[in-house]
Structure formats: C-alpha cells, structure tokens
Motif scaffolding. Structure first.
Motif, mmCIF file in Angstrom:
data_model
loop_
_atom_site.group_PDB
_atom_site.id
_atom_site.type_symbol
_atom_site.label_atom_id
_atom_site.label_comp_id
_atom_site.label_asym_id
_atom_site.label_seq_id
_atom_site.Cartn_x
_atom_site.Cartn_y
_atom_site.Cartn_z
ATOM 1 N N GLU A 96 7.049 -2.024 4.619
ATOM 2 C CA GLU A 96 6.513 -2.758 5.750
ATOM 3 C C GLU A 96 7.306 -4.043 5.978
ATOM 4 O O GLU A 96 7.865 -4.622 5.063
ATOM 5 N N ALA A 124 0.832 -1.209 0.000
ATOM 6 C CA ALA A 124 0.000 0.000 0.000
ATOM 7 C C ALA A 124 0.862 1.252 0.000
ATOM 8 O O ALA A 124 0.572 2.245 0.653
ATOM 9 N N SER A 161 -10.508 4.513 11.286
ATOM 10 C CA SER A 161 -9.630 4.275 10.140
ATOM 11 C C SER A 161 -8.396 3.525 10.608
ATOM 12 O O SER A 161 -7.756 3.927 11.588
ATOM 13 N N PRO A 182 -5.462 -2.666 2.169
ATOM 14 C CA PRO A 182 -5.613 -2.118 3.517
ATOM 15 C C PRO A 182 -6.998 -2.443 4.066
ATOM 16 O O PRO A 182 -7.981 -2.434 3.318
ATOM 17 N N LYS A 201 3.884 1.763 1.207
ATOM 18 C CA LYS A 201 4.698 2.017 2.383
ATOM 19 C C LYS A 201 5.587 0.815 2.647
ATOM 20 O O LYS A 201 5.195 -0.327 2.458
ATOM 21 N N SER A 226 -2.042 3.169 8.200
ATOM 22 C CA SER A 226 -1.296 2.450 7.171
ATOM 23 C C SER A 226 -0.335 1.454 7.800
ATOM 24 O O SER A 226 0.424 1.794 8.709
ATOM 25 N N GLY A 227 -0.397 0.217 7.322
ATOM 26 C CA GLY A 227 0.495 -0.824 7.795
ATOM 27 C C GLY A 227 0.014 -1.613 8.984
ATOM 28 O O GLY A 227 0.650 -2.594 9.376
ATOM 29 N N THR A 267 -10.419 -1.851 5.373
ATOM 30 C CA THR A 267 -11.418 -0.785 5.411
ATOM 31 C C THR A 267 -12.769 -1.418 5.701
ATOM 32 O O THR A 267 -12.947 -2.637 5.589
ATOM 33 N N PHE A 306 -4.278 -5.736 6.948
ATOM 34 C CA PHE A 306 -4.597 -5.908 5.535
ATOM 35 C C PHE A 306 -5.671 -6.981 5.366
ATOM 36 O O PHE A 306 -5.850 -7.848 6.211
#
Length: 267
Positions: A11, A7, A37, A57, A9, A40-41, A59, A44
């Motif tokens: 990781e 995504a 929310s 990610p 980034k 990030s990271g 959601t 998943f």
C-alpha cells in the motif's frame, strides 16, 4: 512512491488521518453484519487505547474496543456505524485510505467536549498518538481532520441555538489548536416522534458550517431517515441508515478535500 505492507498488501504510505467524534450516532447503534465490507487498503483503524502498535483494517463495529475508563469515553453499546461506508466512499474519490481513530460516547452533551474537559483532552491525546505512530512508521499524513456527529442530547435538554453554536465552535477551535485542519459535520436528524425537538441544534450546525471556514457540512441524510422507515428507535438508525449517511459524508468530505487541494495547486 514509497510503499509498505499493510494487512498483507502493498500500500501507499500516503494516508489521511481522521478523528471520528461525537455521541451515539457516531459510535453506531446499527447491525455490524449489515455494514459493507471495506475493501483491502481502503481504510484502517488506529486503536489508540486498546492497541496503539499497528493499523487494523476497518471493520464493524468500528471502535468497539476504544474505551478509556479514565476520561469517561467508555461504552459497551457500539454495534455498527457509518464508518465503513464513509471509508469506501472516501477512497473511491480521494484515492487514498483513511486512518480512522474512534473517540465517541453515547448520550453526551457538547458541554463534555469543551477545551480542558476530559473528553476533549482524550480526543486530542488519541489524535496525537496516531500522528506520532504514523510518522514514526514512515507514513505521510496528507490531511488531518475530524468528522463530528453529536447534538441529540443537547436537543433533549433544550439547549439554545446560540449556546450550542458557541460550544461547537469552541470544541472545533480546541481540536484545531491540536493540529486538526477541518471539522466535517454530519448533521443530526429529527427525533422520530417529535420533528421539532432537534431543530435548534440542526439549525445551529447548518448555520455554523455556512459561516465558519473550519466547519463543513458533509451530510444531512439523517433528517430523511424517519420518513424512510430507517430509524430503530426515536434517536438511532438502522444499519441501512448509517450506510446511506456514511457514504454521503465520505463522498462529500473527499470532494471538498480534492477540490481544496486542486485550488491550492492552481493558485
């Protein structure tokens, strides 16, 4: 440590693989816009049915596209779940992202999740697909477990505590034979209008987690939601209820795994 791009980034390639299984309160009947929310990271989704080619990610609504018409694990009413709050709380303690796989359907009895039955076969296939993809793409799966939330339908149908216990244990054993290491149980809550109706199922879940090493109770928060005014109907919760319960379950699951891993190192 080997790293990759997820995504956008950088990781770690260490992950924990999690099957989220059960009926409507696992699928989620909340409001996605009111879910937290996921940074990030932190977590998943592997979409074993709709796109088993990458990680997404997390959601909300989690797993909304993971419908399998062949097995019958199919519904169009996922609107917001506990998974986002679970992922955040889990990462805050474990320091490692989950890769979540959705396999849930509202209104289902434990009878539909038995070894050899289409629902459990589907769950096993999704789990194996995720393991294969992660391994092929260089990830190290540190832990493989399931989170289970189901039982209201069996309470509605008057299933006895003993019968539910036997079927829950059989389901867990079926997943364990496929490679799942533990089942973390989010206990169901009370029927909003009849606090006694689900007591046999709630007791069965609590007692099995007290006596069976493979089953661990990680949240009983749903039992508090009627009194807190966080039920949207007799069976389901507002997003605030899912958020509270998911955070509690994520925290307790991570604490169990971290303490277990620490014990394994020191013994």
């Amino acid at each position: 440590m080997e790293r990759s791009m997820i995504a956008g980034k950088s990781e770690s390639k260490d992950v924990d693989l999690v099957m989220f299984m059960g009926q409507s309160n696992m699928a989620g009947r909340g409001t996605a816009a009111d879910a937290p929310s996921v940074p990030s990271g932190y977590g998943f989704e592997f979409r074993a049915i709709s796109d088993p080619t990458r990680l997404y990610p997390i959601t909300e609504p989690f797993g909304v596209n993971e419908n399998n018409e062949i097995s019958g694990v199919f519904e169009s009413t996922k609107t917001g779940s506990m998974i986002s709050s679970f992922a955040i709380a889990y990462y805050s303690i474990a320091g490692r992202p989950i890769v979540g796989v959705s396999c849930s359907k509202g209104g289902t009895s434990i009878n539909l999740w038995q070894p050899g039955v289409a629902f459990l076969n589907d769950a096993i296939a999704r789990f194996q697909e995720a393991m294969s993809w992660l391994t092929a793409n260089g990830y190290t799966i540190k832990n493989k477990f399931m989170v289970w939330c189901q039982g209201e339908t069996d309470g509605d149908n008057g299933m006895t505590r003993a019968d539910y216990t036997a079927r829950l244990k059989a389901m867990i054993n079926g997943m364990a034979e496929a490679g799942i290491e533990r089942c973390y149980v989010v206990r169901i809550g009370n029927h909003r209008d009849d606090a006694r109706l689900y007591q046999p199922i709630m007791q069965a879940q609590t007692e099995l987690c007290d006596t069976y090493e493979t089953a661990i109770l990680v949240s009983s928060k749903f039992a508090e939601m009627a009194a807190a005014g966080l039920m949207k109907d007799p069976f389901h919760y507002t997003q605030a209820g899912y958020n509270r319960t998911g955070a509690d379950a994520g925290m307790n699951t991570a604490l169990h795994i971290v303490s277990r891993n620490r014990d394994n190192i020191t013994t």
